[in-house]
Design an enzyme around this catalytic site. Structure first.
Site, PDB file in Angstrom:
ATOM      1  N   LYS A 195       0.846  -1.200   0.000  1.00 20.71           N
ATOM      2  CA  LYS A 195       0.000   0.000   0.000  1.00 20.71           C
ATOM      3  C   LYS A 195       0.881   1.250   0.000  1.00 20.71           C
ATOM      4  O   LYS A 195       0.674   2.168  -0.765  1.00 20.71           O
ATOM      5  CB  LYS A 195      -0.895  -0.048   1.240  1.00 20.71           C
ATOM      6  CG  LYS A 195      -1.917   1.032   1.318  1.00 20.71           C
ATOM      7  CD  LYS A 195      -2.844   0.749   2.486  1.00 20.71           C
ATOM      8  CE  LYS A 195      -3.638   1.973   2.854  1.00 20.71           C
ATOM      9  NZ  LYS A 195      -4.472   1.749   4.032  1.00 20.71           N
ATOM     10  N   GLU A 201      10.943  -4.402   3.979  1.00 27.34           N
ATOM     11  CA  GLU A 201      11.059  -5.813   3.579  1.00 27.34           C
ATOM     12  C   GLU A 201      10.658  -5.980   2.117  1.00 27.34           C
ATOM     13  O   GLU A 201      11.344  -6.643   1.322  1.00 27.34           O
ATOM     14  CB  GLU A 201      10.144  -6.704   4.435  1.00 27.34           C
ATOM     15  CG  GLU A 201      10.574  -6.876   5.871  1.00 27.34           C
ATOM     16  CD  GLU A 201       9.983  -5.842   6.820  1.00 27.34           C
ATOM     17  OE1 GLU A 201       9.693  -4.709   6.383  1.00 27.34           O
ATOM     18  OE2 GLU A 201       9.835  -6.153   8.010  1.00 27.34           O
ATOM     19  N   GLY A 256      -4.642  -2.502   5.392  1.00 27.05           N
ATOM     20  CA  GLY A 256      -3.900  -3.641   4.840  1.00 27.05           C
ATOM     21  C   GLY A 256      -4.538  -4.980   5.180  1.00 27.05           C
ATOM     22  O   GLY A 256      -4.759  -5.834   4.320  1.00 27.05           O
ATOM     23  N   ARG A 257      -4.877  -5.176   6.458  1.00 33.30           N
ATOM     24  CA  ARG A 257      -5.384  -6.498   6.867  1.00 33.30           C
ATOM     25  C   ARG A 257      -6.831  -6.725   6.450  1.00 33.30           C
ATOM     26  O   ARG A 257      -7.402  -7.778   6.740  1.00 33.30           O
ATOM     27  CB  ARG A 257      -5.176  -6.701   8.373  1.00 33.30           C
ATOM     28  CG  ARG A 257      -5.699  -5.594   9.236  1.00 33.30           C
ATOM     29  CD  ARG A 257      -5.161  -5.668  10.653  1.00 33.30           C
ATOM     30  NE  ARG A 257      -5.565  -4.520  11.453  1.00 33.30           N
ATOM     31  CZ  ARG A 257      -4.897  -3.373  11.522  1.00 33.30           C
ATOM     32  NH1 ARG A 257      -3.787  -3.226  10.835  1.00 33.30           N
ATOM     33  NH2 ARG A 257      -5.328  -2.385  12.277  1.00 33.30           N
ATOM     34  N   GLU A 342      -3.279  -7.196  15.374  1.00 32.71           N
ATOM     35  CA  GLU A 342      -2.871  -5.875  14.876  1.00 32.71           C
ATOM     36  C   GLU A 342      -4.041  -4.897  14.994  1.00 32.71           C
ATOM     37  O   GLU A 342      -3.843  -3.699  15.193  1.00 32.71           O
ATOM     38  CB  GLU A 342      -2.371  -5.958  13.423  1.00 32.71           C
ATOM     39  CG  GLU A 342      -1.564  -4.734  13.022  1.00 32.71           C
ATOM     40  CD  GLU A 342      -0.806  -4.885  11.711  1.00 32.71           C
ATOM     41  OE1 GLU A 342       0.420  -5.047  11.718  1.00 32.71           O
ATOM     42  OE2 GLU A 342      -1.470  -4.836  10.653  1.00 32.71           O
ATOM     43  N   HIS A 373      -1.293 -33.456  17.611  1.00 34.21           N
ATOM     44  CA  HIS A 373      -0.056 -34.162  17.954  1.00 34.21           C
ATOM     45  C   HIS A 373       1.025 -33.182  18.401  1.00 34.21           C
ATOM     46  O   HIS A 373       2.211 -33.496  18.374  1.00 34.21           O
ATOM     47  CB  HIS A 373       0.405 -34.990  16.747  1.00 34.21           C
ATOM     48  CG  HIS A 373      -0.602 -36.042  16.397  1.00 34.21           C
ATOM     49  ND1 HIS A 373      -0.617 -37.278  16.979  1.00 34.21           N
ATOM     50  CD2 HIS A 373      -1.679 -35.996  15.575  1.00 34.21           C
ATOM     51  CE1 HIS A 373      -1.640 -37.979  16.504  1.00 34.21           C
ATOM     52  NE2 HIS A 373      -2.305 -37.214  15.654  1.00 34.21           N
ATOM     53  N   LYS A 501      10.486  -0.468  13.950  1.00 39.67           N
ATOM     54  CA  LYS A 501      11.006  -0.019  12.643  1.00 39.67           C
ATOM     55  C   LYS A 501      12.055   1.064  12.851  1.00 39.67           C
ATOM     56  O   LYS A 501      13.106   1.069  12.206  1.00 39.67           O
ATOM     57  CB  LYS A 501       9.865   0.526  11.781  1.00 39.67           C
ATOM     58  CG  LYS A 501       8.878  -0.536  11.313  1.00 39.67           C
ATOM     59  CD  LYS A 501       7.821   0.105  10.399  1.00 39.67           C
ATOM     60  CE  LYS A 501       6.723  -0.886  10.044  1.00 39.67           C
ATOM     61  NZ  LYS A 501       5.617  -0.277   9.290  1.00 39.67           N
TER      62      LYS A 501
HETATM   63  O1  F6P Z   1       3.039  -4.295   9.905  1.00 36.81           O
HETATM   64  C1  F6P Z   1       2.582  -3.031   9.638  1.00 36.81           C
HETATM   65  C2  F6P Z   1       1.955  -2.908   8.291  1.00 36.81           C
HETATM   66  O2  F6P Z   1       1.757  -1.546   8.091  1.00 36.81           O
HETATM   67  C3  F6P Z   1       0.659  -3.697   8.124  1.00 36.81           C
HETATM   68  O3  F6P Z   1      -0.434  -3.132   8.698  1.00 36.81           O
HETATM   69  C4  F6P Z   1       0.576  -3.761   6.645  1.00 36.81           C
HETATM   70  O4  F6P Z   1      -0.362  -4.700   6.249  1.00 36.81           O
HETATM   71  C5  F6P Z   1       2.002  -4.138   6.316  1.00 36.81           C
HETATM   72  O5  F6P Z   1       2.775  -3.394   7.233  1.00 36.81           O
HETATM   73  C6  F6P Z   1       2.445  -3.885   4.913  1.00 36.81           C
HETATM   74  O6  F6P Z   1       2.338  -2.536   4.538  1.00 36.81           O
HETATM   75  P1  F6P Z   1       2.417  -2.102   3.037  1.00 36.81           P
HETATM   76  O7  F6P Z   1       1.238  -2.694   2.314  1.00 36.81           O
HETATM   77  O8  F6P Z   1       2.380  -0.607   3.034  1.00 36.81           O
HETATM   78  O9  F6P Z   1       3.703  -2.630   2.463  1.00 36.81           O
END
Ligand code: F6P
Length: 536
Positions: A195, A201, A256-257, A342, A373, A501
């Site tokens: 987003k 990452e 996002g979620r 979250e 198990h 972060k």
């Molecule tokens: O972990 C924090 C967060 O902002 C989540 O809420 C989100 O889904 C994820 O990182 C990824 O964010 P982005 O879609 O901006 O890469």
């Protein structure tokens, strides 16, 4: 008003604490009928809970006092209920194309998504070598990963045209190596979901695969052809080198979620086709309608939310186990971890005051029967009582005799065992019928005793389809929403991820360049030293 209802529940909990579900079942042959709801396509049996009718009434009064219905209507109307970020929360509009303020933009983006899907399915999306793309590597993390991954696994049996979808989230390049070893540069479409288009990452993984593609193809502009971005930051995606026709939009009114229903679902649409993707939306929409119209005491998300609150806040059982008895839903526990923890893992109220009560459960789980198990020992005989959700499908989508019946028999047996337990007297009777001495019976009996009275819901459905998956996930989304309203927290921000972060960025130079980290505590210092020395 809410505190008066809260107090009534505190009192009621002290009466209910030792009530045995076994007894409740023995006294009431229609307990299942009273405490289950069948709202197509889902049957939710919540009879194996430590509740009586009065419990449910009191919980519904709590929901009324917290104005759950009013908040629900505000959410659906697009009011800025995400008060810290001043945003509307409109993921439900993504599955309702009739009459929302955003219908037009949603349809436009779905149509763009459909064109790209068709291009791939018709083998018209060609690589730098003019070969049709058929492998898809998706790069994203958190909400930009968990939903599409869960859905692609769950609906694997709807895969069309042999499209293979792979997911990379972790910045640990061991994973990237594994995935890149499985695909060829001339077959692969890379889908970057972010987003913000700023999540480190995702950026690092995306840059590494872009470099890999450029190197393998020997063509700088190969990224233009073979990359898609799903983002609300189109400018950043363009400067990354992605063709603007390949940038699908997402909006700030989708968290996002909660974003699987948006263009974030593109990998799923690629895998199962647009028609099936639309069925997922239809399933979720049916749950939205149910949530909007069913009275509180007959409303699935509300009931699940209230039961969760009953356990966390009143009986003090802060964990929640998610136990899908279907391998295809193996990622559901991780997905619900993010959704619950979250969204509601917070300790301040909407207006910034200390909440002073527990909020999100600690969610964990595993697909059945694997969990049996591993950690079910604790569920049956451990100290904490862990309320569980069992999820199963009456029909399987394979043809191997004997498996599915055994799987479902296990699921039913687990919820029954948790509820019934085995008294010491029963354990002694059972052991006495075996060929062992009285001494051995006495020694073994405490170990073979199960406390029981451990609550669970069972969510059943005829089969796993895009429609039923949509309904199931929307059920959990709304459950989380209702809990957030009752806890008076904003479920739609996630500021608790920020501090880590910031500190990562402070530590990173000391690992990259041997620069001393002056502000760190002695523990962090020593660990940095260990890493540096080991890498010398
Ligand atoms: O972990 C924090 C967060 O902002 C989540 O809420 C989100 O889904 C994820 O990182 C990824 O964010 P982005 O879609 O901006 O890469």
């Amino acid at each position: 008003m809410i505190s008066a209802q809260w107090k009534k529940l505190v009192n009621h909990a002290s009466l209910m604490r030792d009530v045995e579900m076994r007894q409740l079942f023995a006294e009431d042959p229609i307990r299942f009928k009273k405490f289950s709801i069948h709202s197509n396509p889902l049957l939710v049996d919540f009879s194996k809970n430590r509740i009586i009718e009065q419990t449910l009434e009191l919980l519904c009064r709590l929901a009324e006092a917290a104005e759950v219905e009013e908040w629900r209507d505000k959410m659906f109307a697009g009011e800025e209920i995400n008060n810290t970020e001043h945003r509307a929360v409109l993921h439900t509009a993504l599955r309702n194309h009739e009459n929302t303020p955003v219908s037009k933009q949603v349809e436009t983006e779905l149509a763009r998504m459909e064109r790209l899907c068709n291009k791939l399915h018709r083998k018209q999306w060609l690589s730098y070598k003019d070969t049709p793309l058929k492998e898809v590597v998706v790069i994203g993390i958190g909400g930009s990963y968990l939903g599409p991954k869960l859905a692609c696994e769950a609906l694997q049996h709807f895969t069309q045209d042999e499209i293979n979808v792979h997911f990379v989230a972790n910045v640990d390049a061991h994973l990237l190596d594994d995935i890149l070893a499985q695909v060829s540069p001339q077959d692969t479409l890379f889908v970057i979901i972010s987003k913000s288009f700023a999540t480190p990452e995702t950026r690092i993984n995306a840059e590494t695969v872009a470099a890999w593609l450029r190197e393998k193809s020997g063509i700088r502009r190969s990224v233009r052809k073979q990359f898609v971005a799903i983002t609300s930051n189109a400018e950043a995606a363009k400067s990354f080198g992605i063709d603007s026709d390949h940038i699908l939009n997402m909006w700030d009114w989708v968290g996002g979620r909660y974003s699987l229903w948006s263009t974030v679902g593109f990998p799923l649409a690629l895998q199962i086709g647009m028609q099936n993707f639309r069925s997922l939306l239809t399933g979720a929409y049916a749950m939205d309608k149910h949530f909007q119209t069913a009275p509180l005491n007959n409303n699935l998300p509300v009931i699940l939310a209230l039961l969760g609150i009953w356990y966390i806040n009143f009986l003090k059982f802060p964990h929640h186990a998610v136990l899908p008895y279907d391998h295809r839903l193996r990622s559901l526990p991780s997905y619900l971890q993010q959704l619950d923890m979250e969204s509601n893992g917070k300790s301040v109220t909407r207006d910034g005051k200390r909440a002073g009560y527990l909020t999100s459960p600690i969610v964990f789980g595993e697909a059945g029967t694997n969990g049996q198990h591993a950690f079910h020992q604790l569920l049956h005989q451990g100290g904490p009582v862990v309320p569980c959700d069992f999820i199963g499908f009456a029909k399987a989508d394979h043809e191997h005799d004997g498996h599915h019946e055994f799987l479902l028999a296990n699921m039913l047996a687990q919820s029954q065992a948790l509820m019934m337990g085995r008294s010491k007297k029963e354990a002694i009777e059972m052991l006495a019928s075996q060929n062992i001495t009285g001494q051995q019976v006495r020694e073994l009996a405490p170990h073979m005793t199960f406390p029981g009275n451990r609550p669970s819901n069972t969510i059943m459905c005829e089969s796993l389809t895009p429609m039923t998956l949509g309904a199931l996930l929307a059920l959990y989304e709304h459950k989380t929403f209702v809990q957030g309203v009752i806890w008076n927290i904003n479920s739609f921000d996630q500021m608790g991820v920020e501090l880590g972060k910031t500190l990562t960025n402070q530590i990173l130079p000391s690992l990259q360049n041997d620069k001393p980290h002056t502000n760190a505590d002695c523990s962090t210092h020593a660990l940095i030293d260990f890493i540096r020395n080991a890498r010398k």
